[in-house]
Design a protein around this motif. Structure first.
Motif, PDB file in Angstrom:
ATOM      1  N   ARG A 133       0.581  -1.121  -0.251  1.00  0.00           N
ATOM      2  CA  ARG A 133       0.281   0.249   0.235  1.00  0.00           C
ATOM      3  C   ARG A 133       0.492   1.104  -0.085  1.00  0.00           C
ATOM      4  O   ARG A 133       0.451   2.140  -0.072  1.00  0.00           O
ATOM      5  CB  ARG A 133      -1.223   0.072   1.263  1.00  0.00           C
ATOM      6  CG  ARG A 133      -1.982  -0.553   1.479  1.00  0.00           C
ATOM      7  CD  ARG A 133      -3.081  -0.989   1.968  1.00  0.00           C
ATOM      8  NE  ARG A 133      -2.549  -1.057   3.684  1.00  0.00           N
ATOM      9  CZ  ARG A 133      -2.501  -1.562   4.759  1.00  0.00           C
ATOM     10  NH1 ARG A 133      -3.022  -2.816   3.564  1.00  0.00           N
ATOM     11  NH2 ARG A 133      -1.606  -1.797   5.936  1.00  0.00           N
ATOM     12  N   ALA A 134       1.908   1.244   0.998  1.00  0.00           N
ATOM     13  CA  ALA A 134       3.085   2.662   0.823  1.00  0.00           C
ATOM     14  C   ALA A 134       3.363   2.434  -0.775  1.00  0.00           C
ATOM     15  O   ALA A 134       3.171   3.880  -0.660  1.00  0.00           O
ATOM     16  CB  ALA A 134       3.864   1.755   1.675  1.00  0.00           C
ATOM     17  N   MET A 135       3.521   1.395  -1.247  1.00  0.00           N
ATOM     18  CA  MET A 135       4.373   1.485  -2.524  1.00  0.00           C
ATOM     19  C   MET A 135       3.335   2.346  -2.982  1.00  0.00           C
ATOM     20  O   MET A 135       3.965   3.010  -4.136  1.00  0.00           O
ATOM     21  CB  MET A 135       4.670   0.580  -3.254  1.00  0.00           C
ATOM     22  CG  MET A 135       5.866  -0.126  -2.620  1.00  0.00           C
ATOM     23  SD  MET A 135       8.128   0.197  -2.694  1.00  0.00           S
ATOM     24  CE  MET A 135       8.841  -0.325  -2.097  1.00  0.00           C
ATOM     25  N   ALA A 136       1.917   2.045  -3.465  1.00  0.00           N
ATOM     26  CA  ALA A 136       1.314   2.453  -4.817  1.00  0.00           C
ATOM     27  C   ALA A 136       0.573   3.885  -4.027  1.00  0.00           C
ATOM     28  O   ALA A 136       1.015   4.955  -4.994  1.00  0.00           O
ATOM     29  CB  ALA A 136      -0.312   2.088  -4.057  1.00  0.00           C
ATOM     30  N   ARG A 137       1.075   3.992  -2.889  1.00  0.00           N
ATOM     31  CA  ARG A 137       1.184   5.342  -2.406  1.00  0.00           C
ATOM     32  C   ARG A 137       1.963   6.522  -3.597  1.00  0.00           C
ATOM     33  O   ARG A 137       1.971   7.598  -3.949  1.00  0.00           O
ATOM     34  CB  ARG A 137       1.239   6.180  -1.244  1.00  0.00           C
ATOM     35  CG  ARG A 137      -0.471   5.759  -0.245  1.00  0.00           C
ATOM     36  CD  ARG A 137      -0.253   6.202   0.410  1.00  0.00           C
ATOM     37  NE  ARG A 137       0.686   5.456   2.062  1.00  0.00           N
ATOM     38  CZ  ARG A 137       0.417   4.915   2.398  1.00  0.00           C
ATOM     39  NH1 ARG A 137      -0.625   3.572   2.370  1.00  0.00           N
ATOM     40  NH2 ARG A 137       1.609   3.968   3.466  1.00  0.00           N
ATOM     41  N   HIS A 138       3.351   5.791  -3.043  1.00  0.00           N
ATOM     42  CA  HIS A 138       4.246   6.169  -3.554  1.00  0.00           C
ATOM     43  C   HIS A 138       4.727   6.412  -5.303  1.00  0.00           C
ATOM     44  O   HIS A 138       4.916   8.001  -5.588  1.00  0.00           O
ATOM     45  CB  HIS A 138       6.183   5.754  -2.791  1.00  0.00           C
ATOM     46  CG  HIS A 138       6.039   5.521  -1.471  1.00  0.00           C
ATOM     47  ND1 HIS A 138       5.924   6.745  -1.374  1.00  0.00           N
ATOM     48  CD2 HIS A 138       6.466   4.963  -0.687  1.00  0.00           C
ATOM     49  CE1 HIS A 138       5.745   6.414   0.634  1.00  0.00           C
ATOM     50  NE2 HIS A 138       6.286   5.290   0.847  1.00  0.00           N
ATOM     51  N   PHE A 139       4.193   6.065  -6.003  1.00  0.00           N
ATOM     52  CA  PHE A 139       4.132   5.583  -7.106  1.00  0.00           C
ATOM     53  C   PHE A 139       3.137   6.808  -7.503  1.00  0.00           C
ATOM     54  O   PHE A 139       3.076   7.272  -9.189  1.00  0.00           O
ATOM     55  CB  PHE A 139       4.199   4.232  -7.557  1.00  0.00           C
ATOM     56  CG  PHE A 139       5.348   3.361  -8.445  1.00  0.00           C
ATOM     57  CD1 PHE A 139       6.623   3.413  -8.809  1.00  0.00           C
ATOM     58  CD2 PHE A 139       5.806   2.143  -7.055  1.00  0.00           C
ATOM     59  CE1 PHE A 139       7.661   3.163  -8.903  1.00  0.00           C
ATOM     60  CE2 PHE A 139       6.448   1.555  -7.116  1.00  0.00           C
ATOM     61  CZ  PHE A 139       7.854   1.735  -7.980  1.00  0.00           C
ATOM     62  N   ALA A 140       1.770   6.205  -6.947  1.00  0.00           N
ATOM     63  CA  ALA A 140       0.687   7.573  -7.507  1.00  0.00           C
ATOM     64  C   ALA A 140       1.519   8.972  -6.846  1.00  0.00           C
ATOM     65  O   ALA A 140       1.323   9.868  -7.822  1.00  0.00           O
ATOM     66  CB  ALA A 140       0.049   7.414  -6.797  1.00  0.00           C
ATOM     67  N   ALA A 141       2.116   9.639  -6.484  1.00  0.00           N
ATOM     68  CA  ALA A 141       2.534  10.583  -6.407  1.00  0.00           C
ATOM     69  C   ALA A 141       3.519  10.655  -7.284  1.00  0.00           C
ATOM     70  O   ALA A 141       3.378  11.762  -7.660  1.00  0.00           O
ATOM     71  CB  ALA A 141       3.868  10.450  -4.470  1.00  0.00           C
ATOM     72  N   TRP A 142       4.193   9.985  -7.533  1.00  0.00           N
ATOM     73  CA  TRP A 142       5.149  10.266  -8.594  1.00  0.00           C
ATOM     74  C   TRP A 142       4.541  10.103 -10.028  1.00  0.00           C
ATOM     75  O   TRP A 142       5.042  11.314 -11.005  1.00  0.00           O
ATOM     76  CB  TRP A 142       6.326   9.011  -8.676  1.00  0.00           C
ATOM     77  CG  TRP A 142       7.860   8.955  -9.693  1.00  0.00           C
ATOM     78  CD1 TRP A 142       7.914  10.117 -10.435  1.00  0.00           C
ATOM     79  CD2 TRP A 142       8.670   8.173  -9.274  1.00  0.00           C
ATOM     80  NE1 TRP A 142       9.279   9.398 -11.012  1.00  0.00           N
ATOM     81  CE2 TRP A 142       9.612   8.937 -10.911  1.00  0.00           C
ATOM     82  CE3 TRP A 142       8.476   6.844  -8.959  1.00  0.00           C
ATOM     83  CZ2 TRP A 142      10.621   7.833 -10.779  1.00  0.00           C
ATOM     84  CZ3 TRP A 142       9.859   6.168  -9.357  1.00  0.00           C
ATOM     85  CH2 TRP A 142      11.059   6.883 -10.375  1.00  0.00           C
ATOM     86  N   GLU A 143       3.798   9.881 -10.247  1.00  0.00           N
ATOM     87  CA  GLU A 143       2.974  10.024 -11.247  1.00  0.00           C
ATOM     88  C   GLU A 143       1.622  11.865 -11.732  1.00  0.00           C
ATOM     89  O   GLU A 143       1.750  11.764 -11.990  1.00  0.00           O
ATOM     90  CB  GLU A 143       1.812   8.732 -11.351  1.00  0.00           C
ATOM     91  CG  GLU A 143       1.249   8.460 -13.249  1.00  0.00           C
ATOM     92  CD  GLU A 143       0.406   7.318 -13.345  1.00  0.00           C
ATOM     93  OE1 GLU A 143      -0.643   7.206 -13.488  1.00  0.00           O
ATOM     94  OE2 GLU A 143       1.273   5.970 -12.675  1.00  0.00           O
TER      95      GLU A 143
END
Length: 222
Positions: A133-143
């Motif tokens: 879930r943390a990874m998903a948030r980080h990639f969403a922030a990058w995108e």
């Protein structure tokens, strides 16, 4: 940077304690990037950080706790660099400079270790739901940084008013992560360059026709 990873745990640490924890975390992050999470042991981290077993376990009672802070640290580092590159993105040349910076950084090791964040995701996403879930948030922030830059390009008339900036941002991110993986397996950044060039070419296909005026503020263009 590392001192911000677990703010709640910092309040009762002395300056020396914070320095020790940062040293442990930095050593773990470097080793997990080069060796991978699975092959990095707590004994490896202890030796690399120059800490005793009691010091290590005082800050990190198990590998899972250390691993989660490594993910948070790497995400903070990656997103900070990406913010610096993308916060003023407003042109095709800006996209090309972003591509060049990523490729040049990855070329330092001939692409050997992949994306600092993506390599962790590939190992951990199926093992730890909290990390996933943390990874998903980080990639969403990058995108989201990419999408915001593309939105500026659309709103200023560089891209067509009907350009799907969300979809274009996802395409750029997919090309980037796929490029990292191909560069890692080939030990050559050229596949990464090709993937990003193709993604940027797709963005350019949505360029506004010459002379097209940018949409008026409040016109409702998305």
């Amino acid at each position: 940077m590392a001192g911000r990873v677990r703010e709640n745990g910092d309040s009762r640490l002395t300056g020396r304690g914070r320095a020790t924890r940062e040293r442990i975390l930095t050593a773990a992050a470097d080793m997990m990037y080069v060796k991978g999470v699975a092959l990095t042991t707590l004994d490896d981290v202890r030796a690399a950080s120059g800490t005793s077993k009691s010091q290590l376990y005082r800050h990190y009672p198990d590998k899972d706790a250390l691993m989660r802070d490594v993910v948070a640290l790497r995400a903070a580092e990656v997103l900070e660099r990406q913010h610096q590159h993308l916060q003023r993105l407003s042109s095709f040349r800006g996209l090309e400079r972003w591509r060049d910076a990523l490729i040049e950084r990855n070329a330092l090791h001939n692409g050997a270790y992949g994306c600092p964040l993506g390599s962790l995701a590939s190992e951990l996403a199926d093992q730890d739901e909290e990390v996933r879930r943390a990874m998903a948030r980080h990639f969403a922030a990058w995108e989201g940084l990419l999408e915001a830059g593309l939105a500026r390009m659309r709103d200023s008339g560089v891209l067509r008013a009907d350009a799907d900036v969300s979809g274009l941002a996802t395409g750029l991110m997919a090309a980037l992560q796929g490029g990292y993986l191909l560069a890692q397996t080939a030990r050559d950044v050229e596949p990464m360059r090709i993937a990003l060039d193709m993604a940027i070419a797709h963005v350019k296909a949505h360029a506004a026709p010459a002379g097209e005026a940018p949409p008026e503020v409040g016109a409702g263009v998305r």
